[in-house]
Design a protein around this motif. Structure first.
Motif, PDB file in Angstrom:
ATOM      1  N   ILE A 176       0.840  -1.201   0.000  1.00 51.37           N
ATOM      2  CA  ILE A 176       0.000   0.000   0.000  1.00 51.37           C
ATOM      3  C   ILE A 176       0.874   1.251   0.000  1.00 51.37           C
ATOM      4  N   PHE A 177       1.881   1.267   0.873  1.00 57.72           N
ATOM      5  CA  PHE A 177       2.787   2.413   0.927  1.00 57.72           C
ATOM      6  C   PHE A 177       3.523   2.598  -0.403  1.00 57.72           C
ATOM      7  N   ARG A 178       3.988   1.485  -0.991  1.00 54.21           N
ATOM      8  CA  ARG A 178       4.716   1.587  -2.263  1.00 54.21           C
ATOM      9  C   ARG A 178       3.822   2.129  -3.369  1.00 54.21           C
ATOM     10  N   GLY A 179       2.573   1.658  -3.431  1.00 52.19           N
ATOM     11  CA  GLY A 179       1.655   2.135  -4.455  1.00 52.19           C
ATOM     12  C   GLY A 179       1.427   3.633  -4.350  1.00 52.19           C
ATOM     13  N   ALA A 180       1.463   4.147  -3.123  1.00 52.74           N
ATOM     14  CA  ALA A 180       1.286   5.586  -2.901  1.00 52.74           C
ATOM     15  C   ALA A 180       2.569   6.371  -3.160  1.00 52.74           C
ATOM     16  N   GLY A 181       3.668   5.646  -3.437  1.00 57.17           N
ATOM     17  CA  GLY A 181       4.947   6.318  -3.635  1.00 57.17           C
ATOM     18  C   GLY A 181       5.664   6.606  -2.344  1.00 57.17           C
ATOM     19  N   ASP A 182       5.148   6.076  -1.230  1.00 58.18           N
ATOM     20  CA  ASP A 182       5.737   6.301   0.095  1.00 58.18           C
ATOM     21  C   ASP A 182       6.674   5.138   0.436  1.00 58.18           C
ATOM     22  N   ALA A 183       7.700   4.977  -0.401  1.00 54.83           N
ATOM     23  CA  ALA A 183       8.597   3.834  -0.253  1.00 54.83           C
ATOM     24  C   ALA A 183       9.429   3.914   1.024  1.00 54.83           C
ATOM     25  N   ALA A 184       9.707   5.103   1.501  1.00 57.92           N
ATOM     26  CA  ALA A 184      10.522   5.257   2.713  1.00 57.92           C
ATOM     27  C   ALA A 184       9.823   4.664   3.927  1.00 57.92           C
ATOM     28  N   MET A 185       8.493   4.787   3.976  1.00 57.22           N
ATOM     29  CA  MET A 185       7.744   4.232   5.096  1.00 57.22           C
ATOM     30  C   MET A 185       7.840   2.709   5.110  1.00 57.22           C
ATOM     31  N   ALA A 186       7.728   2.105   3.929  1.00 56.51           N
ATOM     32  CA  ALA A 186       7.866   0.648   3.815  1.00 56.51           C
ATOM     33  C   ALA A 186       9.262   0.209   4.251  1.00 56.51           C
ATOM     34  N   MET A 187      10.260   0.979   3.865  1.00 58.08           N
ATOM     35  CA  MET A 187      11.640   0.663   4.228  1.00 58.08           C
ATOM     36  C   MET A 187      11.837   0.690   5.741  1.00 58.08           C
ATOM     37  N   ARG A 188      11.303   1.717   6.396  1.00 56.19           N
ATOM     38  CA  ARG A 188      11.513   1.857   7.833  1.00 56.19           C
ATOM     39  C   ARG A 188      10.891   0.708   8.623  1.00 56.19           C
ATOM     40  N   SER A 189       9.734   0.246   8.196  1.00 52.92           N
ATOM     41  CA  SER A 189       9.081  -0.856   8.909  1.00 52.92           C
ATOM     42  C   SER A 189       9.930  -2.121   8.843  1.00 52.92           C
ATOM     43  N   LEU A 190      10.584  -2.356   7.684  1.00 49.23           N
ATOM     44  CA  LEU A 190      11.468  -3.519   7.567  1.00 49.23           C
ATOM     45  C   LEU A 190      12.748  -3.319   8.353  1.00 49.23           C
ATOM     46  N   TRP A 191      13.244  -2.103   8.411  1.00 49.88           N
ATOM     47  CA  TRP A 191      14.418  -1.811   9.243  1.00 49.88           C
ATOM     48  C   TRP A 191      14.145  -2.199  10.683  1.00 49.88           C
ATOM     49  N   LEU A 192      13.028  -1.726  11.190  1.00 53.73           N
ATOM     50  CA  LEU A 192      12.687  -1.995  12.583  1.00 53.73           C
ATOM     51  C   LEU A 192      12.547  -3.495  12.828  1.00 53.73           C
ATOM     52  N   ALA A 193      11.798  -4.168  11.953  1.00 50.76           N
ATOM     53  CA  ALA A 193      11.578  -5.607  12.114  1.00 50.76           C
ATOM     54  C   ALA A 193      12.895  -6.378  12.051  1.00 50.76           C
ATOM     55  N   SER A 194      13.753  -6.005  11.115  1.00 54.39           N
ATOM     56  CA  SER A 194      15.024  -6.718  10.934  1.00 54.39           C
ATOM     57  C   SER A 194      15.982  -6.488  12.094  1.00 54.39           C
ATOM     58  N   ILE A 195      16.057  -5.249  12.575  1.00 54.35           N
ATOM     59  CA  ILE A 195      16.958  -4.945  13.684  1.00 54.35           C
ATOM     60  C   ILE A 195      16.564  -5.731  14.929  1.00 54.35           C
ATOM     61  N   ILE A 196      15.264  -5.801  15.202  1.00 53.44           N
ATOM     62  CA  ILE A 196      14.791  -6.565  16.359  1.00 53.44           C
ATOM     63  C   ILE A 196      15.126  -8.043  16.198  1.00 53.44           C
ATOM     64  N   ASN A 197      14.960  -8.567  14.982  1.00 53.38           N
ATOM     65  CA  ASN A 197      15.291  -9.972  14.730  1.00 53.38           C
ATOM     66  C   ASN A 197      16.778 -10.239  14.927  1.00 53.38           C
ATOM     67  N   ILE A 198      17.613  -9.334  14.428  1.00 60.65           N
ATOM     68  CA  ILE A 198      19.065  -9.493  14.556  1.00 60.65           C
ATOM     69  C   ILE A 198      19.488  -9.498  16.026  1.00 60.65           C
ATOM     70  N   ILE A 199      18.865  -8.635  16.827  1.00 61.98           N
ATOM     71  CA  ILE A 199      19.197  -8.558  18.251  1.00 61.98           C
ATOM     72  C   ILE A 199      18.719  -9.798  19.001  1.00 61.98           C
ATOM     73  N   LEU A 200      17.479 -10.204  18.740  1.00 56.76           N
ATOM     74  CA  LEU A 200      16.877 -11.295  19.514  1.00 56.76           C
ATOM     75  C   LEU A 200      17.379 -12.680  19.117  1.00 56.76           C
ATOM     76  N   CYS A 201      17.798 -12.848  17.858  1.00 51.33           N
ATOM     77  CA  CYS A 201      18.216 -14.186  17.402  1.00 51.33           C
ATOM     78  C   CYS A 201      19.316 -14.787  18.281  1.00 51.33           C
ATOM     79  N   PRO A 202      20.490 -14.161  18.403  1.00 50.76           N
ATOM     80  CA  PRO A 202      21.536 -14.761  19.239  1.00 50.76           C
ATOM     81  C   PRO A 202      21.142 -14.828  20.712  1.00 50.76           C
ATOM     82  N   VAL A 203      20.383 -13.830  21.160  1.00 51.42           N
ATOM     83  CA  VAL A 203      19.969 -13.792  22.566  1.00 51.42           C
ATOM     84  C   VAL A 203      19.104 -14.997  22.921  1.00 51.42           C
TER      85      VAL A 203
END
Length: 471
Positions: A176-203
Motif C-alpha cells: 500500500i505504501f509503495r503504491g502511494a509512492g511512500d517507499a521510505a515508510m515501507a523501508m523503515r518498517s522492515l528496518w525496525l523488524a530486521s533490527i529486532i530480529n538481529i538482536i533477539l536471534c543470538p539472545v
C-alpha cells in the motif's frame, strides 16, 4: 564548482530526500529522478526482508547439530514461501490499485482500497496460521525431511506458521505504501523488524543474560517478534499519522466494488507467485531426495544468498511497478514505458556485478555460514551455477513487475506456469534423477528456466497490451 562535484551534491540530496520519504509527484519531472527516489528505499526495504532468513541460517548454522538446524530452517522457509506468496499476491493487487488511484489524484479512494485489502488479508492470514500450526510436522514430512529434522523442527515450523498474519500484513501494508509512492515508510518498517530480529536471534538461540537457551525455537520466536513489531509500526503510521495514505475506521466498511477489483488483480498474482513458490518447493524436494542432508543444507544456504542479492533487483522492479501504475493513472503510458526500460538497464548493470561475485567468490560466501566441508561444497556449487543466470533474472523481474503494476497479473501467471512447471521442474527431474546428476541437476534447471522467463516477459511487455488494462 566542478560539474562532477555538482552531480555528487545533487545525488546526495536526492538520496536524503528518498530516505526521508518526502512527498513527490512521480507522474511529472525527470524519470531518472523518480526511479532513484523510489528505488533506494525499496532496495533497502527488500534487502532487509531477506535478512530474516539469512540471520536465522547464520546463527543456527553454528549450533552443535548444524546440519539438522539449517535443513529445518531451509525446509520451513521453503514452505512458508507459500505464505509469502499470499502476502506478495495481495500486495501486488493493493499496489496496482493504490498507484492507479494516486495517479488519478483520488487519494481517498486509494486509502479506501488499502483498508479493504487489509481486511481481506487478515482473514486469509488467520486461516493459514491455523492450518500451518496443525499440520506442521506433516508438511515437513511431505518435504522429504529426515526423521531427526521433523523431530527437531516441528516446533520451529509451528511458531513460524503462527506468525502468518504478521508475514502477510507486513507485505500487504508495504505494498500500500509503495503504491502511494511512500517507499521510505515501507523501508523503515522492515528496518525496525530486521533490527529486532538481529538482536533477539543470538539472545534467544544461545541464551544471553537472563534469557533461556532456546536453540532453534529461539530463532523462530525472534523472527515472529520482529515481524509483528514491524506491522505495529506500519499500522501506527497508516492510522495515526498524516501521510499520503490515511485510513479511517469507516473505510473498513465492506465495499464490494473495491473488493472485486482488488481480488481480480490479486488472485492471479497470488496464483502467479504460488506457481513460482511451488516450483521452488519441488526443487527443494528433489535436492532432498537425490542428495544428503548436507546437500539440502548447502542448497538452502546458497538460496538464502541468492534471495539476499536478488532482492535489491526486486526493489528496482517494484519501483517500476509503482511508476507504471501511477503514470497509467495519469494517462501517460509513454512515460510508464520509459520508466520500465530505464529500470531494466539499471538492473542489468547491478545483476552483472552480482554474477561476478557468485562465480568468483562462491566458496568464500558460503564459508561465512558453515565450516562443514560437505555443506560448503554443495552450497558453493549451487551458488556458482545459479549465479550464471542473474542478468536474466533482473530483466525478467522488471518486466513481470511492470505488467503486475499495470494490473495485468494474468499474463505473468501464464508465463510462470510455462517457465516453472513446463521447463524448470521437468528439466530438474530429468537431470537430477534420470541422468543421475543428483542435486546439480536441480541447480542447472534454475538459470535455464529464468532465462526463458526473461525472454517471454520482455516479448509481452513490448506488445503493449498492459497499457490498455483498466483498474
Amino acid at each position: 564548482m566542478s560539474l562532477n562535484t555538482s552531480k555528487i551534491k545533487t545525488l546526495w540530496r536526492l538520496i536524503k530526500q528518498s530516505l526521508k520519504g518526502e512527498e513527490h509527484d512521480y507522474t511529472q519531472g525527470n524519470v531518472k529522478v523518480a526511479i532513484l527516489l523510489l528505488s533506494i528505499p525499496m532496495i533497502l526495504e527488500l534487502s532487509l526482508e531477506s535478512v530474516f532468513a539469512v540471520v536465522d541460517i547464520y546463527f543456527v548454522g553454528h549450533l552443535p547439530n548444524a546440519d539438522v538446524a539449517v535443513a529445518t530452517v531451509g525446509l520451513t522457509e521453503a514452505v512458508i514461501s507459500l505464505v509469502y506468496t499470499l502476502g506478495i499476491g495481495l500486495s501486488t493487487g493493493a499496489t496496482a490499485i493504490v498507484a492507479r488511484r494516486v495517479g488519478e489524484k483520488e487519494v481517498d479512494e486509494a486509502s479506501k482500497s488499502g483498508a479493504q485489502a487489509i481486511t481481506i488479508s487478515l482473514l486469509i492470514a488467520i486461516v493459514v496460521a491455523c492450518l500451518g500450526v496443525y499440520f506442521a510436522s506433516d508438511i515437513l514430512s511431505l518435504m522429504g525431511a529426515k526423521p531427526e529434522v521433523i523431530a527437531e523442527g516441528t516446533s520451529f515450523a509451528q511458531i513460524i506458521f503462527s506468525s502468518s498474519p504478521a508475514i502477510i500484513l507486513l507485505f500487504l501494508i508495504n505494498g500500500i505504501f509503495r503504491g502511494a509512492g511512500d517507499a521510505a515508510m515501507a523501508m523503515r518498517s522492515l528496518w525496525l523488524a530486521s533490527i529486532i530480529n538481529i538482536i533477539l536471534c543470538p539472545v534467544l538461540i544461545y541464551g544471553v543474560g537472563p534469557f533461556p537457551e532456546l536453540g532453534l525455537v529461539g530463532a523462530a520466536i525472534a523472527t515472529a517478534i520482529g515481524r509483528t513489531t514491524g506491522v505495529v509500526y506500519q499500522c501506527y503510521h497508516l492510522f495515526a499519522k498524516n501521510r499520503v495514505i490515511k485510513i479511517y475506521r469507516s473505510y473498513f466498511k465492506p465495499n464490494f466494488e473495491i473488493i472485486k477489483s482488488l481480488l481480480g488483480i490479486a488472485t492471479p498474482a497470488m496464483f502467479q507467485f504460488f506457481i513460482q513458490s511451488g516450483s521452488w518447493i519441488v526443487l527443494t524436494y528433489i535436492v532432498s531426495v537425490t542428495g544428503s542432508t548436507d546437500a539440502s543444507a548447502g542448497y538452502q544456504i546458497a538460496i538464502r544468498n541468492v534471495v539476499f542479492f536478488i532482492l535489491p533487483a526486486w526493489g528496482l522492479s517494484n519501483a517500476a511497478a509503482t511508476l507504471v501504475g501511477q503514470n497509467l493513472g495519469a494517462k501517460q503510458p509513454k512515460r510508464a514505458e520509459q520508466s520500465v526500460l530505464l529500470t531494466t538497464k539499471y538492473n542489468i548493470i547491478f545483476m552483472s556485478i552480482v554474477t561476478l561475485l557468485f562465480v568468483c567468490f562462491s566458496e568464500f560466501i558460503i564459508s561465512l555460514y558453515t565450516s562443514d566441508a560437505e555443506i560448503l561444497a554443495y552450497g558453493s556449487q549451487a551458488l556458482r551455477i545459479i549465479g550464471f543466470g542473474y542478468v536474466f533474472y533482473g530483466i525478467g523481474m522488471v518486466m513481470i513487475q511492470s505488467l503486475n503494476g499495470a494490473g495485468d497479473t494474468k499474463t505473468p501467471t501464464w508465463i510462470n506456469i510455462f517457465t516453472f512447471w513446463v521447463i524448470q521442474i521437468p528439466l530438474a527431474w530429468l537431470l537430477a534423477v534420470h541422468l543421475a546428476m543428483g542435486p546439480v541437476g536441480s541447480f542447472i534447471a534454475i538459470p535455464a528456466a529464468e532465462t526463458v522467463l526473461a525472454l517471454l516477459a520482455f516479448y509481452f511487455f513490448k506488445k503493449g497490451k498492459w497499457k490498455t488494462i483498466q483498474v
